[in-house]
Design a protein around this motif. Sequence first.
Motif, short mmCIF file in Angstrom:
data_model
loop_
_atom_site.label_atom_id
_atom_site.label_comp_id
_atom_site.label_asym_id
_atom_site.label_seq_id
_atom_site.Cartn_x
_atom_site.Cartn_y
_atom_site.Cartn_z
N ASP A 188 0.83 -1.20 0.00
CA ASP A 188 0.00 0.00 0.00
C ASP A 188 0.87 1.26 0.00
O ASP A 188 0.60 2.22 -0.73
N LEU A 189 1.93 1.24 0.79
CA LEU A 189 2.85 2.38 0.84
C LEU A 189 3.51 2.60 -0.52
O LEU A 189 3.57 3.72 -1.04
N ILE A 190 4.01 1.51 -1.12
CA ILE A 190 4.68 1.61 -2.42
C ILE A 190 3.73 2.12 -3.49
O ILE A 190 4.07 3.02 -4.27
N ALA A 191 2.50 1.57 -3.52
CA ALA A 191 1.52 1.96 -4.53
C ALA A 191 1.11 3.43 -4.37
O ALA A 191 0.99 4.17 -5.36
N LYS A 192 0.89 3.86 -3.14
CA LYS A 192 0.49 5.25 -2.91
C LYS A 192 1.60 6.22 -3.28
O LYS A 192 1.36 7.27 -3.88
N ARG A 193 2.84 5.87 -2.94
CA ARG A 193 3.98 6.72 -3.30
C ARG A 193 4.14 6.77 -4.82
O ARG A 193 4.42 7.82 -5.39
N TYR A 194 3.96 5.63 -5.46
CA TYR A 194 4.08 5.56 -6.92
C TYR A 194 3.04 6.47 -7.58
O TYR A 194 3.37 7.26 -8.48
N ASP A 195 1.80 6.35 -7.13
CA ASP A 195 0.73 7.17 -7.71
C ASP A 195 0.96 8.66 -7.45
O ASP A 195 0.72 9.50 -8.31
N SER A 196 1.45 8.97 -6.26
CA SER A 196 1.74 10.36 -5.92
C SER A 196 2.86 10.92 -6.78
O SER A 196 2.80 12.06 -7.26
N LEU A 197 3.89 10.10 -7.02
CA LEU A 197 5.01 10.53 -7.85
C LEU A 197 4.58 10.70 -9.31
O LEU A 197 5.02 11.63 -10.00
N THR A 198 3.70 9.82 -9.77
CA THR A 198 3.18 9.93 -11.14
C THR A 198 2.44 11.25 -11.31
O THR A 198 2.59 11.95 -12.32
N ALA A 199 1.63 11.60 -10.32
CA ALA A 199 0.89 12.87 -10.36
C ALA A 199 1.85 14.06 -10.33
O ALA A 199 1.64 15.05 -11.04
N LEU A 200 2.90 13.95 -9.53
CA LEU A 200 3.89 15.02 -9.46
C LEU A 200 4.57 15.20 -10.82
O LEU A 200 4.76 16.33 -11.28
N ALA A 201 4.93 14.10 -11.46
CA ALA A 201 5.62 14.17 -12.76
C ALA A 201 4.75 14.87 -13.81
O ALA A 201 5.27 15.59 -14.67
N LYS A 202 3.45 14.66 -13.73
CA LYS A 202 2.54 15.28 -14.71
C LYS A 202 2.53 16.80 -14.62
O LYS A 202 2.11 17.48 -15.56
N SER A 203 3.01 17.33 -13.50
CA SER A 203 3.02 18.79 -13.34
C SER A 203 4.21 19.45 -14.04
O SER A 203 4.31 20.67 -14.09
N ALA A 204 5.13 18.62 -14.57
CA ALA A 204 6.31 19.17 -15.24
C ALA A 204 5.91 19.92 -16.51
O ALA A 204 4.95 19.56 -17.19
N ALA A 205 6.65 20.94 -16.82
CA ALA A 205 6.32 21.80 -17.96
C ALA A 205 6.68 21.16 -19.31
O ALA A 205 6.10 21.52 -20.34
#
Length: 348
Positions: A188-205
């Motif tokens: 659960d920790l790994i999956a949540k961190r992965y999803d959070s990081l994916t969302a963060l990456a999408k904010s890149a210009a």
Amino acid sequence: MKSTFFTFFMLFFLIACKKEAPTKLNDWQIISENVQFKEDEGNFHIKSGNFKFDIPKEKLPFKKVILLNASLVGYFAELNLEHNIIGISSPEYVYSKKIQQLVQNGKIQNVGNEQKYDLEKIIALKPDAIFTNYIASFENTYDLIKKNGIEIIFLDEYLEQDPLEKSKYLLLFGQLFNQEQAAASRFDLIAKRYDSLTALAKSAANRPIVLANEMYGNQWFLPGGKSNLAQFIHDANAIYINADNAESKAIPLSFEEVFVKGQKAEYWVNIGNHQHKRELLQINPNYTKLPVYNQGKLYTINGREVGKSNDYFESGVVRADLVLQDYIKIFHSELLPDYKLTYLRELK
């Protein structure tokens, strides 16, 4: 009347819940298309590829096991199950310091390698089970192990192309070693961190273009567009040069074909275990013709490597979140200003 109706409704609801519980016991827990498991009152069942394993519950949890491939070590380390390992093949390929110490202390035995397993030692150790990738040419070896009453379970995690499905194997090991809650918590920790990081990456210009792997002999084995690496690059919000390919396996291409595809690449990742950029030219001097070699940034996967061992292929198999974090740091360093790479290393 309302009170009577409410009482009747609650009674019906509770009865329905009680009836539903046994069916959940028989539901298959899906890890991926390749692996699923379920339990009934007497057995624990695993489907893995073309194989099915029916393990009597009285044999669980496993207390002592042998691993015949190092890529499974990461799951045991993540769940603190190192002491359940009594034998391992090719321990020189294992990165874990804890397991290396157990090998040195004789707590974990070296049982040979894929060229020649020490069958006498394996049988003498009397493991509860053996875990390995399935290799068709070893069928006679597997049969001999089974004839000695040893459970052998085939898990081909390397076939999984979804990074989180690799991580999800934790749930299966949790069931087999009575670590269900710990496994669920870690996944659960790994999956949540992965999803959070994916969302963060999408904010890149921007979305940089990425080349991967390198030449072996006269061929460049470029990971397919449906491969594990292609998924990481996509989730890190970058453009993989072979993303339009429909294969999950690596595609052998000539230098000229990759040269055409990689003209606009800004990053070159997952190069082998080289120490210096100039070493690449000993493999193929034509690399100097690639714009990314001259003007881009290059990264190897030997950020955590000791001798023959490489943690990218060990804990990295389980920690999809950390691998993704590395790629985001490479492609969008401004999003993770304080993070230092774990598995990858810039080649200069």
